[in-house]
Design a protein around this motif. Structure first.
Motif, PDB file in Angstrom:
ATOM      1  N   LEU A 147      38.255 -49.362  63.946  1.00  0.00           N
ATOM      2  CA  LEU A 147      37.488 -48.623  62.948  1.00  0.00           C
ATOM      3  C   LEU A 147      38.428 -47.743  62.147  1.00  0.00           C
ATOM      4  N   LEU A 148      38.224 -47.680  60.841  1.00  0.00           N
ATOM      5  CA  LEU A 148      38.923 -46.725  59.979  1.00  0.00           C
ATOM      6  C   LEU A 148      37.910 -45.651  59.610  1.00  0.00           C
ATOM      7  N   LEU A 149      38.201 -44.397  59.999  1.00  0.00           N
ATOM      8  CA  LEU A 149      37.228 -43.321  59.853  1.00  0.00           C
ATOM      9  C   LEU A 149      37.845 -42.110  59.173  1.00  0.00           C
ATOM     10  N   ARG A 150      36.963 -41.264  58.632  1.00  0.00           N
ATOM     11  CA  ARG A 150      37.386 -39.977  58.063  1.00  0.00           C
ATOM     12  C   ARG A 150      36.419 -38.903  58.546  1.00  0.00           C
ATOM     13  N   THR A 151      36.956 -37.744  58.938  1.00  0.00           N
ATOM     14  CA  THR A 151      36.096 -36.643  59.383  1.00  0.00           C
ATOM     15  C   THR A 151      35.425 -35.997  58.176  1.00  0.00           C
ATOM     16  N   VAL A 152      34.154 -35.661  58.336  1.00  0.00           N
ATOM     17  CA  VAL A 152      33.405 -35.038  57.229  1.00  0.00           C
ATOM     18  C   VAL A 152      32.903 -33.655  57.611  1.00  0.00           C
ATOM     19  N   THR A 153      33.277 -33.183  58.806  1.00  0.00           N
ATOM     20  CA  THR A 153      32.941 -31.822  59.239  1.00  0.00           C
ATOM     21  C   THR A 153      34.171 -31.195  59.880  1.00  0.00           C
ATOM     22  N   PRO A 154      34.197 -29.869  59.984  1.00  0.00           N
ATOM     23  CA  PRO A 154      35.223 -29.244  60.810  1.00  0.00           C
ATOM     24  C   PRO A 154      35.033 -29.686  62.266  1.00  0.00           C
ATOM     25  N   ALA A 155      36.085 -29.594  63.053  1.00  0.00           N
ATOM     26  CA  ALA A 155      36.028 -30.016  64.453  1.00  0.00           C
ATOM     27  C   ALA A 155      35.504 -28.894  65.344  1.00  0.00           C
TER      28      ALA A 155
END
Length: 737
Positions: A104-112
């Protein structure tokens, strides 16, 4: 060993039962596509609200918080090269499945956020979102530094699971299953690369990337600079800067690879020496510093570091430590991680007849001699008294085992260390790991592969619970008379892990910070196998054989053989006599003669001599009676009972008995079981001898000091803990605490 096992404690069983039920329910959905319960916006909003709520919680420093960490069913890390994997999207995932052959290629959309894992909401190129859970991430780094908003990453062979709250998420337990993709990488979609204020990374030169690396201390920027084929001199500088960045993040292996031998500058020599120090390769470290100080004598920093390295090398070679200073450091540092070297004394690892490998003496040693002083490979500190008052219950539903303390963090620390420095892998993977099948593949795509579940198994079988200081534990025992102690803090000491179990130990472990000290408790011949107890034989009932099912063996020592050969009616009789003794001691006016008569009857229930099989039910009553006679100022009776207490533990002692026919010296001919309270016994004997045989007082106190050295690890603090001017008859000083 000495870990806080709560598997049988009712207040924690609910966690295990609940988690096993969750796992069973999750299996009903195996292979099914998840039904989206929330919209993208709702999932992100719920995550953000939960994060804000947890951040706004004020910790109560008066309460000790307990969190839980559940191990999933065991699965192996991805060992497929990235070029062999096919790209999939979130919509292609099915539940409770490891999608082998895919990524999977993913991008974070929230802070961790951080709980037992680092969490964030991630999206794919189609805008579909899921919760991502990254386990075993560096506990010393903030969650937002590990998984910042907008980060792009690849998950190899992703695992989609049903979470405890009924939602869905991607769980990643193996570090090598995640690959963080730099923003300049061509794998990053154009729509994710654009953004206000970002550099035009496609037009940056090697010099530009080197400046970025200098500004942000970013090893990936230095790596990008090398892709632009800079000049030889510039390559050398970039690699040296990257080597320092690697050292700062504990990647000493990578630092060494960046330092070219043919062109050794002042800075290169310094970096190489630093890397060797981080890997605890002190001889090579000293060799580099020696050259550096000869070639550049004005480098004061190198001189200071050379002196420090020489001290570590001396500790490693001769095993001499300033133990009192170590105690002060351990009391001050949090976590109590000492900058000290490991000393491997007259011992070596060899094969045994029936217990795999063991640790053997290479020469004759005396009781009290140091055999090993080992710095932990990794150490997890849990502080029940400080501001961070929390621990984790690590729950393994496959083994039904639960431990309370730092075991979950210890696994993470080891995984992190091995992933960053693959040269250390054999130190851990070579340890006993039961029936677990380890991978033969150690590296994929030029990155190490570390099996988290192998590490968990190794920690489970080889980890030690430990106090900050065995001296502090000793003082607590003398103050509160606690016999059993389990520890939340824990560590892995690979060399000590080779010592096999026996209830009738011939060596003993003690701790100062993250240093474990092993001393002989008996005089040992060359080629003697070292053994110590994993669980003390007197922990529950003296006549109960300890349970070692967790390690997969049954103890066959002389004590356990005697328990098996003894009839149940004998145990019933002993229990009755022990109960009588307890009642007699609790009487307002104990009758010494009656207690002695009962002890004599109790001794008759044993068939083998105490020198062969210690008589544990006799030890404590005789020691107590020794104290009673000391209070009554009957020194000869105190001596008689004190010596019988020692003999009940297997000691054979010449001289010292009354009436004395001659000036026979007091000598321990054979050592028995080693317990902390023996210091108390020897000090009571020293007091009694001072009244009726002064020539034996110094010898008895010497044995007290030697016993203290074995139990505590050192005797430099003995006179701060015991002294003749103490208010207590056994010489214990309350201010020693």
């Amino acid at each position: 060993m000495d870990t806080h096992d709560v598997s049988e404690e009712p207040q924690y069983l609910k966690y295990l039962v609940q988690h096993k039920k969750t796992l069973q329910n999750a299996q009903r959905f195996k292979g099914q596509q998840p039904k989206q319960k929330q919209s993208r916006e709702d999932l992100i909003m719920e995550f953000m609200f939960r994060q804000m709520a947890s951040n706004n919680m004020t910790p109560d420093i008066h309460e000790f918080a307990i969190r839980s960490s559940f191990l999933p069913p065991t699965y192996v890390p991805s060992i497929a090269p990235f070029r062999e994997l096919s790209k999939i999207m979130i919509k292609d995932l099915v539940l409770e499945t490891h999608h082998r052959g895919s990524y999977l290629l993913l991008r974070t959309v929230t802070p961790a956020d951080r709980m037992t894992a680092v969490l964030a909401i991630v999206e794919d190129e189609e805008g579909k979102v899921l919760v991502l859970q990254l386990y075993n991430q560096n506990p010393s780094r903030a969650a937002e530094d590990i998984l910042n908003e907008g980060a792009v990453l690849i998950i190899k062979e992703p695992y989609l699971k049903v979470m405890a709250d009924g939602g869905y998420g991607i769980r990643v337990d193996h570090l090598s299953d995640v690959k963080f993709v730099p923003g300049h990488d061509r794998l990053v979609p154009p729509s994710w690369r654009k953004g206000p204020g970002k550099r035009d990374t496609l037009r940056m030169s090697a010099q530009d990337w080197r400046m970025v690396g200098n500004d942000f201390f970013n090893k990936s920027s230095y790596s990008k600079a090398l892709e632009y084929f800079p000049a030889e001199d510039e390559t050398f500088i970039i690699k040296l800067n990257r080597a320092l960045a690697f050292i700062k993040v504990d990647r000493a292996d990578d630092a060494l690879r960046d330092i070219p031998d043919p062109k050794m500058s002042e800075k290169a020599l310094f970096r190489k020496a630093q890397a060797f120090y981080h890997l605890r390769r002190y001889r090579e470290c000293c060799d580099e510093f020696r050259i550096l100080c000869q070639e550049y004598p004005k480098n004061s920093a190198a001189s200071r570091e050379f002196t420090r390295a020489i001290k570590r090398l001396a500790e490693k070679v001769n095993g001499r430590y300033p133990f009192k200073q170590l105690q002060l450091e351990a009391a001050k540092l949090r976590p109590p991680h000492l900058d000290r070297a490991t000393y491997i004394g007259p011992v070596s690892v060899r094969s045994t007849f029936s217990h795999g490998r063991g640790l053997f003496t290479t020469k004759a040693v005396k009781a009290g001699d140091i055999l090993l002083c080992e710095k932990a490979f990794a150490h997890s500190f849990v502080d029940r008294t400080g501001f961070t008052r929390s621990a984790v219950i690590l729950i393994n539903p496959e083994t039904n085992r639960m431990t309370l303390g730092g075991q979950a963090e210890l696994i993470t620390l080891i995984v992190q260390k091995l992933y960053k420095n693959a040269s250390l892998m054999p130190v851990v993977s070579d340890l006993h790991h039961g029936s677990y099948n380890s991978l033969e593949v150690c590296e994929v795509d030029d990155a190490p592969v570390v099996d988290t579940f192998l590490v968990e198994q190794i920690v489970s079988l080889n980890g030690f619970g430990c106090p900050v200081s065995s001296r502090k534990s000793h003082i607590s025992l003398m103050t509160n008379q606690k016999v059993e102690e389990k520890f939340d803090s824990c560590g892995l000491w690979p060399m000590a892990s080779h010592i096999n179990h026996s209830c009738y130990s011939n060596c003993r472990r003690s701790f100062i910070g993250d240093m474990m000290i092993i001393r002989a408790t008996q005089d040992l011949e060359p080629n003697t196998e070292l053994v110590f107890w994993y669980t003390p034989p007197f922990e529950d009932k003296p006549d109960k054989q300890p349970d070692f099912d967790h390690w997969g063996f049954k103890c066959s020592c002389a004590m356990c053989q005697d328990i098996q050969a003894t009839q149940k009616i004998t145990f019933v009789e002993r229990d009755r006599l022990v109960a009588d003794l307890r009642k007699y001691f609790q009487s307002p006016h104990p009758n010494g003669a009656r207690i002695e008569s009962t002890l004599a009857t109790l001794a008759e229930t044993y068939s083998r001599p105490a020198s062969e099989v210690p008589r544990l039910t006799l030890w404590d009553p005789y020691l107590s009676l020794c104290g009673v006679y000391s209070e009554w100022n009957q020194p000869e009776k105190a001596i008689e009972c004190g010596l019988k207490a020692l003999e009940s533990l297997g000691y054979v002692i010449d001289g010292g008995k009354f009436p004395r026919a001659s000036k026979t010296p007091l000598v321990v001919k054979k050592w028995g079981l080693m317990l902390d309270l023996l210091v108390n016994c020897w000090m009571l004997l020293a007091l009694a001898y001072s009244q009726v045989a002064p020539e034996l007082e110094v010898k008895a106190e010497g044995y007290a000091k030697l016993t203290y050295r074995i139990c505590v690890g050192e005797d430099e603090t003995f006179h701060e803990t015991y002294g003749r001017h103490a208010d207590r008859l056994d010489g214990f000083l309350a201010e020693g605490e």
